[in-house]
Scaffold this motif. Structure first.
Motif, PDB file in Angstrom:
ATOM      1  N   LEU A  93       0.828  -1.207   0.000  1.00 18.59           N
ATOM      2  CA  LEU A  93       0.000   0.000   0.000  1.00 18.59           C
ATOM      3  C   LEU A  93       0.864   1.260   0.000  1.00 18.59           C
ATOM      4  CD1 LEU A  93      -2.986   0.751   0.031  1.00 18.59           C
ATOM      5  CD2 LEU A  93      -2.867   0.838   2.527  1.00 18.59           C
ATOM      6  N   ARG A  94       1.869   1.247   0.836  1.00 19.09           N
ATOM      7  CA  ARG A  94       2.779   2.401   0.878  1.00 19.09           C
ATOM      8  C   ARG A  94       3.494   2.588  -0.458  1.00 19.09           C
ATOM      9  NH1 ARG A  94       8.488   2.452   4.070  1.00 19.09           N
ATOM     10  NH2 ARG A  94       9.007   4.656   3.844  1.00 19.09           N
ATOM     11  N   HIS A  95       3.936   1.486  -1.042  1.00 20.20           N
ATOM     12  CA  HIS A  95       4.640   1.550  -2.326  1.00 20.20           C
ATOM     13  C   HIS A  95       3.723   2.103  -3.417  1.00 20.20           C
ATOM     14  CE1 HIS A  95       7.516   0.400  -5.448  1.00 20.20           C
ATOM     15  NE2 HIS A  95       6.526  -0.218  -6.093  1.00 20.20           N
ATOM     16  N   LEU A  96       2.493   1.643  -3.451  1.00 23.63           N
ATOM     17  CA  LEU A  96       1.567   2.098  -4.479  1.00 23.63           C
ATOM     18  C   LEU A  96       1.199   3.568  -4.302  1.00 23.63           C
ATOM     19  CD1 LEU A  96      -0.804  -1.004  -4.718  1.00 23.63           C
ATOM     20  CD2 LEU A  96       1.069  -0.374  -6.252  1.00 23.63           C
ATOM     21  N   VAL A  97       1.040   4.004  -3.072  1.00 26.75           N
ATOM     22  CA  VAL A  97       0.713   5.417  -2.828  1.00 26.75           C
ATOM     23  C   VAL A  97       1.845   6.313  -3.319  1.00 26.75           C
ATOM     24  CG1 VAL A  97       0.391   7.129  -0.995  1.00 26.75           C
ATOM     25  CG2 VAL A  97      -0.868   4.982  -0.921  1.00 26.75           C
ATOM     26  N   ASN A  98       3.072   5.859  -3.123  1.00 29.13           N
ATOM     27  CA  ASN A  98       4.223   6.681  -3.511  1.00 29.13           C
ATOM     28  C   ASN A  98       4.530   6.616  -4.997  1.00 29.13           C
ATOM     29  OD1 ASN A  98       4.842   7.727  -0.957  1.00 29.13           O
ATOM     30  ND2 ASN A  98       5.994   5.887  -0.389  1.00 29.13           N
ATOM     31  N   THR A  99       4.260   5.452  -5.629  1.00 28.90           N
ATOM     32  CA  THR A  99       4.672   5.288  -7.034  1.00 28.90           C
ATOM     33  C   THR A  99       3.523   5.395  -8.022  1.00 28.90           C
ATOM     34  OG1 THR A  99       4.455   2.881  -6.862  1.00 28.90           O
ATOM     35  CG2 THR A  99       6.610   3.835  -6.347  1.00 28.90           C
ATOM     36  N   SER A 100       2.307   5.153  -7.575  1.00 29.20           N
ATOM     37  CA  SER A 100       1.157   5.175  -8.492  1.00 29.20           C
ATOM     38  C   SER A 100       0.079   6.102  -7.937  1.00 29.20           C
ATOM     39  CB  SER A 100       0.597   3.755  -8.682  1.00 29.20           C
ATOM     40  OG  SER A 100       1.598   2.865  -9.098  1.00 29.20           O
TER      41      SER A 100
END
Length: 1663
Positions: A373-380
């Motif tokens: 979730l954190r990765h997606l918020v930052n990258t997408s």
């Protein structure tokens, strides 16, 4: 250098390449590489031929040669001809494929050669490789691997061949049955695919831009089919991983239709591999490549596989990440990349899946989901923006998780979504609350072991939350309105108490920013913010936070800053006051620490500011609302009672300002009803708060206390059975304690005009009622400790209040005696052997306050108070002794220290007040009468307390004394007599206090004599200086100090006062401490001497009795009294005393030593004794020689007893400092006697009837302390003490620094020690030497060899100093040295030669006079036959070096050649010192060699030796070679070499030997071409040198010689011998030599004779 020589050298290096030492291997390979780089076309064939001629060479050896070839190719590939390249390729190919079995090291080295060549000659390589890569034949393993590595290293050169290679390879794949072949084919396909992808990505740089993916897609798919269908199921994990890696790379080259066809099978297969293989990174990397390729196709395929993909990827992302293992980190990152790819394909489905796993999964699943979730918020972010609300809502369940790992990930997600506006949505406050709650986490871990590397402690989680909150408040602009003022709601709840620091800090940052920018939101309207706490509750919370400013990680300062920020919001009228006052409090905090902050001052500052705040508001209603809010918050502090206690005080201050009587009564009721009376700190807070309230509301307060006493809380069952059964008895007692203490504080704070009338009528009556109860009509006092302590505190406070009032009005406190008696009963009831409560000090404090009140105590009452308090306190055990009482178990050391300090302070205060009521000598005596018992106690702590207390009492007496007429201080004698013995008490605190007490007593005496207080008496003022002498360890000084003190006292005392003093002092003689006996005796003797008659009538004890008496005395100070008796006996019977003492057994015991030392106290007697002993030492036989038939060794020397006893006696008698005059008068004779005695004692054993292990007391005033009793050690100590008594401390200090005494004790170093002694005497005692020498000359002809050696060593060293000339001793000393050249003892002859050489240093002007004798003696010393260790030759060469400096050429010419010839053999001596001396002598001869062809020839002869010894193992030899080369080389006629030596051969710097020799060889070749053949022949001789360093340097020298030698000189050099020598050194046992030999071979430059000739001068020797 001919071809044969090069081949021989190269082959030698090749054969040494497999040396057993790694350092040699490395150097051999470097030399091989160096030769190869210089002439690759000539060296490479040698390497090739060697490999061809030695097919059975060990693998390691073969690998070394192949690796060298590879390195040569990498650096010189452009210089190697095509034919040679082809032959090397052929050789490498053959080496690689010769063995059908896989031999990794060997075949890999050969493969590396092919890859190195392939970077430049791809055509040749491919021709060779393809010849071994034929269709239908399974190729060698390393053939395939080499092709793969070629594709990786040379993409543009290899891709054009790949189509054909793939075509040939495809049929081979079906032939591969072994795992290693499957692995290598998979590896090759992976590298081929990667190179093709790279080629296609950079077509603009490619040689053939027409190449496309379609060129390879057919072959790639065919290979893919075999790998996927057959090899992926291999049982070998390495094969599976390599196949997986290849499949991922190959999918990027597959046609779209084939890819879409394979994806439904490939992706499940890859996902299934996670279960079979522990190394997941390769799988994840391949999967990411597959997903990347699939993303370009129709998304339907991926959506169809979404469930399995998401499930497996989620399992992978949820695995723990070990940041110490790069593989797990890489795998985690690849998985996250996979999620990013899938987010572009089906975002909704992905988010729903992640959120479902977040809600339903366990710890690991939630951690993984949050990471995604954190990765997606930052990258997408663009994809996730439409799902903000869903994400915030879904975070509710993870917030409830108990795992710190999950919580950490949640905080990281909150930090990420905060930047994108998520927290502004509904539910954002929930996330903020979560973060605040965890900012308050304690440090304790939630019961989980920290063995897990990913374990998150509470402290770590808290730090993350704090940093995140700070980040949001400072860097995320959109969060400002979210946080302000919403964060205020977390200030008051108890669960957020430990988050005060980050919370207040963030609010201060936000508030300051809004105030500076003028934001209207800065002023908080609490009426419109229902979710915020009231301003009163915020103020209360922050105020209490500030009371303990260093708690909760320093919350005080942030709380105060926030108060200042919120001032206009809390009450506009407070802004100015708090803006001024709060910074002052903050400054105080910044200057303090938790240990240095004064709690009472700080608390008073806060209460004072609160009072000012209430005045500034001037609103009665506001005050009432504030105090009501305070009462509401009392329960929240039940877990922190000290803060609750402070809040009670704040309520008391606030109630002072309340005008509403109803509010005051109600709040008092609430305080009394809700307080926890069982806690002492809360009781005190309640009492102080009630007392503060009573200052303005006395009647209401007293009435409310009466109401509370009659309330239901105090009702209990009546009768004895009721007392026993009622469970609330304890609580009732605690409530009574609160009331009793409250009455005390009411009395203290109540108005003075009202309090006296209420003391008896209300306050004491109620206290008495609560302290005792009636059972069946009988009054029974409670035994409750809490109630007792409250009573004591309250009585003290009441006494303070009465004392403050009676200063303005007369008042007779009728109940004083009753209270004092009760206090004494309480003290008596305390256990005598333990101090665990504050009862004693509180009772004495209360009693001290009562003493000052009227009526006064009677004498009997005062005596009872003194006896009770002193016995109760002075008898307590020391603080260090841990009491074993049950109650003591709760007290730590710091608490005990505080309790002891308070108790003794209370006692001292009580005694001072009692004394002030009867300030007379009798009053003083009444106190001392009770202290005397304790002043003589056997317990140190008891004496210390008693004497210290006595001194304080005396000081109080002096400062309060008012003498109106002259009178007699009649009991001063008795007081002095008690304190005098204690001046030297073994306890330093006791002695200091006693001395101070004596000084005070004399000042009191002066006051009674009529002197004013400011009068200063010199004798009294100087007493502290005399007291310092009492601590002097010197017995004489101590006795003198005691005598002076006694004289000072005797002059101040009347006869009536002296009598009692003497009587008390006689008791002091029986004191158990010897030091106290001594001071009593000295005082007594002095007083009797000056005031009681003469003491000479006493008859001294006989020697034996004195000896026995001294044995019983352990303190040196006491022995001084015995010394006078011994001196008296000696003055009458000197010879008898000497004979008696000398007959005592050796070694002397301490008593005998003291008696001898006492004899030194009389100068005349001591001088006669020293003279007698000196004559005996000279005449006595020093030792006897005994032979043991069982031993073949020589005779053993055994000391005779009489000279040994005389030496010991001399040592002891000289210990007395008063002997200096006698020693100075007879110093020369005594010095010589002891010097010869030292020489006669070295190596001499003790007689068998003397204990060798016995030790003696060491009382030496200076010098090194020697250990057990021995013959030589005793003589050395006597000499040391003699030097001290002769005031030659510098001589002693010099020998100590040079360890001369230790050397004189060792037979092997005795001569050196004597030389050091002579050197020190010549330096610091020159005028005394003539007399010493005259007494020493007879010893040169002594029959004892050791004595002749000692005398010669001393005299020879004197010639080394200028003092010999100044005292006109040189000629006589020279004659004695020349005479000693014929001594039969070799050591004496060596010392004589040393002395002759020393004349050049001490008397250089005499060298010319004795030139012939010196040169003859010294040169003959170089050929001494009886000199096995070459010590005589060493001294001869050293002496010649010194003498030559002062001679001219004519004096030396005749012996120059002779000396030069004698020097050369010593240059290679096995002894370092001999080599060093020979080299230095050669350098000193250089000044006589100018213009002498013979000398120049000799320099050429030894030049190579000197240069090689620059690497000598001895640093001294190296230094000597540097100096000698600088002196001699200029005579050779080369300015370049001479300049180079001057610039590089620094004495104190390290020489870079290799660089130096390399540069030097260029100049030698240029300036001395005719000597080159001789030089290299000389160097070859050193190949067999004894020293490893020299052999290594010779090899290095040879290498630099050949490396710099011009071509035309090679025909004149015996290169064969050089190479043969170096080859032999390659077999040297030392690895350093072998490495240097290999390095030398690497310096060869030329490989064949020059065809022409040329002039040497035209050569560029700097190349």
């Amino acid at each position: 250098m001919e071809e044969s020589d090069i081949e021989e050298a190269s082959q030698a290096l090749i054969e040494a390449a497999n040396d057993r030492d790694p350092m040699v291997q490395e150097q051999v390979r470097k030399s091989m590489l160096t030769l190869g780089k210089r002439k690759p076309d000539r060296v490479l064939p040698i390497f090739q031929n060697y490999l061809l001629k030695h097919p059975k060479l060990p693998v390691a050896h073969r690998v070394a040669v192949l690796q060298t070839i590879e390195l040569i190719l990498l650096s010189r590939i452009d210089e190697i001809g095509c034919l040679r390249v082809k032959s090397i390729v052929s050789l490498a190919s053959d080496e690689m494929t010769r063995s059908k079995e896989v031999v990794p090291d060997w075949q890999q080295a050969a493969s590396n050669i092919l890859v190195a060549v392939g970077n430049k000659h791809m055509g040749d390589i491919m021709e060779e490789m393809l010849s071994k890569f034929q269709p239908g034949v399974l190729p060698h393993f390393f053939v395939v691997q080499t092709l793969a590595r070629l594709a990786h290293s040379n993409v543009y050169g290899m891709v054009p061949f790949l189509s054909a290679i793939l075509t040939t390879m495809l049929p081979m794949l079906g032939m591969a049955k072994q795992d290693n072949m499957k692995w290598v084919f998979s590896f090759a396909l992976s590298r081929f695919s990667e190179s093709i992808v790279e080629y296609l990505a950079n077509l603009d740089k490619a040689p053939d831009p027409t190449v496309s993916k379609a060129t390879f897609s057919g072959e790639i798919y065919a290979a893919y089919d075999i790998l996927f269908c057959n090899w992926l199921q291999s049982r070998e994990s390495k094969v599976r991983l390599t196949v997986t890696e290849a499949l991922g790379a190959m999918t990027l080259l597959m046609a779209r239709d084939k890819l879409e066809e394979q994806l439904p099978k490939l992706i499940p297969a890859l996902l299934n591999l996670y279960k079979k293989t522990p190394d997941h990174y390769i799988i994840s990397k391949s999967l990411c490549q597959v997903l990347d390729a699939a993303a370009s196709t129709d998304g339907r395929l991926l959506r169809a596989l979404a469930d399995s993909l998401l499930l497996t990827l989620h399992q992978q992302v949820s695995l723990p990440v070990d940041y110490n293992s790069p593989g797990t980190v890489k795998n985690h990152n690849e998985i996250l990349r996979c999620f990013s790819i899938l987010a572009d394909t089906f975002p909704d489905r992905l988010v729903i899946f992640v959120l479902q796993r977040l809600e339903n999964g366990g710890e690991r699943n939630r951690v993984g989901s949050l990471a995604v979730l954190r990765h997606l918020v930052n990258t997408s972010s663009s994809i996730m923006d439409t799902k903000k609300g869903l994400i915030v809502t879904s975070l509710r369940l993870p917030l409830l998780d108990t795992s710190n790992k999950v919580k950490k990930k949640v905080v990281q997600v909150i930090s990420a979504i905060a930047h994108h506006g998520y927290l502004e949505l509904e539910g954002g406050d929930m996330l903020l609350r979560f973060m605040m709650l965890h900012c308050a986490l304690p440090d304790a871990c939630h019961g989980r072991s920290l063995s897990d590397q990913e374990e998150v402690t509470n402290e770590a989680l808290r730090n993350i939350c704090e940093k995140t909150l700070h980040l949001l408040a400072t860097t995320v602009g959109r969060m400002e309105d979210v946080l302000w003022p919403a964060l205020l709601r977390y200030l008051t709840p108890v669960q957020y108490a430990d988050a005060t620091v980050p919370l207040c800090s963030s609010l201060v940052l936000l508030g300051n920013r809004k105030r500076v920018t003028g934001d209207p939101g800065y002023i908080v309207d609490f009426t419109k913010q229902d979710s915020l706490p009231s301003p009163y509750s915020i103020m209360v919370r922050l105020w209490v936070n500030a009371s303990y400013p260093f708690r909760s990680r320093g919350r005080g300062a942030p709380s105060l800053r926030l108060l200042a920020i919120l001032a206009p919001s809390i009450q506009p009228s407070l802004e100015e006051l708090w803006t001024t006052e709060v910074p002052l409090l903050l400054n105080l905090l910044e200057e303090s620490t938790v240990d240095t902050l004064n709690r009472r001052t700080w608390e008073q500052s806060l209460l004072k500011l609160l009072s000012k705040t209430l005045v500034a508001v001037m609103d009665a209603g506001w005050c009432c609302r504030l105090v009501s809010e305070m009462s509401l918050y009392l329960p929240t502090y039940n877990g922190s009672l000290d803060e609750k206690s402070f809040l009670y005080k704040c309520m008391g201050v606030t109630l002072q300002r309340c005008c509403d009587s109803g509010v005051v009564k109600e709040q008092l009721r609430i305080i009394l009803a809700t307080a926890c009376h069982s806690e002492a700190i809360e009781r005190e807070g309640v009492a102080k708060g009630i007392g503060l309230c009573a200052s303005n509301h006395l009647d209401d307060t007293l009435a409310k206390l009466d109401d509370f006493a009659r309330s239901d809380a105090f009702r209990k069952a009546s009768g004895i059975l009721g007392l026993l059964k009622d469970k609330n008895d304890g609580d009732v007692e605690k409530m009574k304690s609160t009331l009793i203490l409250s009455y005390g504080y009411i009395a203290l704070h109540a108005p003075e005009d009202k309090v006296l009338g209420r003391i008896d009528s209300q306050i004491l009556r109620n206290i008495s009622k609560h302290f005792s109860t009636k059972v069946l009509g009988m009054k029974v006092e409670t035994k409750d400790l809490t109630l007792k302590i409250s009573l004591l505190q309250s009585v003290g406070l009441i006494a303070q209040a009465i004392g403050a009032c009676v200063r303005r009005q007369n008042y007779l406190f009728a109940r004083k005696q009753e209270l004092v008696g009760g206090l004494m009963d309480i003290i008596k009831a305390e256990p005598a052997d333990v101090l665990v409560t504050s009862v004693r000090h509180l009772a004495m404090t209360a009693c001290a306050s009562l003493v000052n009140l009227d009526p006064a105590l009677t004498e009997t009452e005062t005596c009872g108070v003194l006896q009770t308090c002193l016995n109760s306190v002075l008898g307590l055990p020391p603080l260090e002794v841990v009491d074993r009482g049950e109650e003591d178990e709760s007290l730590d050391l710091q608490q005990r220290q505080g309790l002891y300090a308070e108790t003794f302070s209370a006692l001292e205060d009580l005694l001072g007040r009692l004394l002030s009521r009867n300030l007379t000598p009798d009053g003083l005596q009444s106190i001392f009468k009770h202290l005397e018992v304790w002043m003589g106690s056997e317990l140190d702590h008891g004496r210390e307390r008693a004497v210290r207390t006595a001194t304080l009492v005396l000081d109080s007496y002096l400062h309060n004394l008012a003498v109106r007429k002259t009178t007699t201080f009649h009991n001063i004698g008795a007081l002095l007599g008690r304190l005098v013995p204690r001046c030297t008490d073994r306890c330093s605190a006791v002695s200091w206090a006693a001395g101070e007490g004596l000084r005070i007593l004399l000042r009191i005496q002066l006051r009674y004599e009529g002197f004013p207080p400011e009068h200063r008496d010199a004798a009294v003022d100087n007493l502290p200086t005399l007291y310092e002498g009492l601590r002097n360890p010197d017995p004489a000084a101590l006795c003198q100090t005691c005598s002076h003190l006694a004289e000072a006292f005797s002059r101040r005392l009347t006869p009536q006062q002296v009598g009692p003093l003497i009587l008390v002092l006689t008791e002091g003689l029986r004191d158990p401490q010897p030091s106290c006996c001594l001071v009593s005796g000295v005082f007594l003797n002095t007083l009797l001497m000056h005031r009681g008659g003469r003491l000479q009538d006493l008859v001294p004890e006989i020697m034996g009795a004195l000896h026995l008496g001294l044995q019983a005395i352990s303190e040196d100070q006491v022995k001084t009294a015995v010394a006078h008796s011994i001196l008296t006996l000696a003055s009458q019977h000197l010879q008898v005393v000497i004979d008696t003492l000398i007959s005592y057994p050796l070694p002397y015991d301490s008593s005998t030593c003291d008696m001898w030392m006492a004899l030194g106290g009389h100068s005349a007697l001591a001088g006669h004794i020293v003279e007698t002993f000196t004559e005996r030492l000279v005449a006595m036989v020093p030792y006897t020689e005994k032979r043991d038939p069982a031993l073949r060794m020589g005779a053993t020397k055994v000391a005779t007893v009489q000279p040994l006893a005389v030496t010991c006696a001399l040592r002891e008698i000289m210990m007395n400092g008063q002997i200096e005059a006698a020693v100075t008068e007879q110093f020369p004779r005594l010095f010589v006697a002891l010097l010869v005695r030292m020489g006669s004692s070295v190596g001499v054993q003790l007689p068998k009837d003397i204990c060798t292990g016995a030790t003696r007391p060491e009382k030496r005033p200076s010098g090194k302390v020697l250990g057990a009793f021995d013959v030589c050690g005793m003589a050395l100590e006597a000499m040391q003490i003699l030097l001290v008594r002769a005031q030659l401390d510098e001589v002693l200090k010099t020998l100590d620094l040079q360890e001369g005494w230790a050397k004189m004790k060792e037979p092997q170093q005795f001569i050196d020690g004597i030389a050091l002694l002579a050197n020190a005497m010549a330096t610091h005692a020159g005028p005394r030497l003539p007399a010493i020498i005259q007494h020493l000359y007879p010893t040169l002809t002594s029959i004892y060899e050791c004595q002749r050696t000692t005398a010669t060593a001393f005299l020879s060293e004197l010639l080394n100093h200028r003092v010999a000339t100044e005292m006109m001793m040189t000629d006589s000393l020279m004659k004695s040295m020349i005479a000693r050249l014929a001594d039969p003892c070799g050591a004496v002859r060596m010392l004589a030669i040393r002395g002759l050489g020393n004349i050049a240093t001490g008397s250089p002007e005499k060298v010319i006079k004795y030139a012939m004798e010196l040169l003859a003696a010294l040169s003959s010393g170089m050929e001494e036959s009886d000199d096995p260790s070459k010590r005589i030759a060493l001294e001869a060469m050293s002496g010649l070096s010194k003498v030559l400096l002062h001679l001219n050429k004519n004096a030396v010419r005749m012996l120059l050649v002779y000396i030069l010839m004698k020097i050369k053999p010593f240059l290679e001596s096995e002894y370092d010192t001999v080599r060093c001396a020979a080299v230095l002598l050669l350098g000193n001869l250089s000044k006589f060699g100018s213009g002498e062809p013979v000398f120049r020839d000799q320099i050429h002869n030894v030049l190579m030796s000197l240069l090689l010894h620059l690497s000598d193992p001895s640093p001294d030899v190296v230094k000597a070679c540097k100096l000698t080369l600088q002196e001699c080389v200029p005579l050779l006629g080369s300015k370049l070499i001479a300049t180079m030596f001057q610039n590089h051969l620094y004495e104190d710097r390290n020489l870079h030997y290799g660089e130096f020799i390399n540069d030097l060889m260029k100049y030698i070749i240029q300036d001395f071409p005719g000597m080159l053949n001789f030089y290299h022949t000389t160097i070859l001789q050193f190949f067999k040198s004894t020293w490893t360093q020299v052999r290594a340097s010779a090899a290095m020298f040879t290498g630099f010689l050949l490396g710099n030698l011009p071509r035309e000189f090679y025909p004149h050099m015996n290169i064969g011998n050089i190479i043969n020598g170096l080859i032999q050194l390659l077999g040297d046992p030392d690895p350093t030599v072998r490495a240097k030999a290999a390095e030398a071979m690497g310096h060869f430059r030329h490989f064949h004779p020059a065809s022409g000739s040329g002039s040497l001068k035209e050569l560029d020797v700097s190349a």
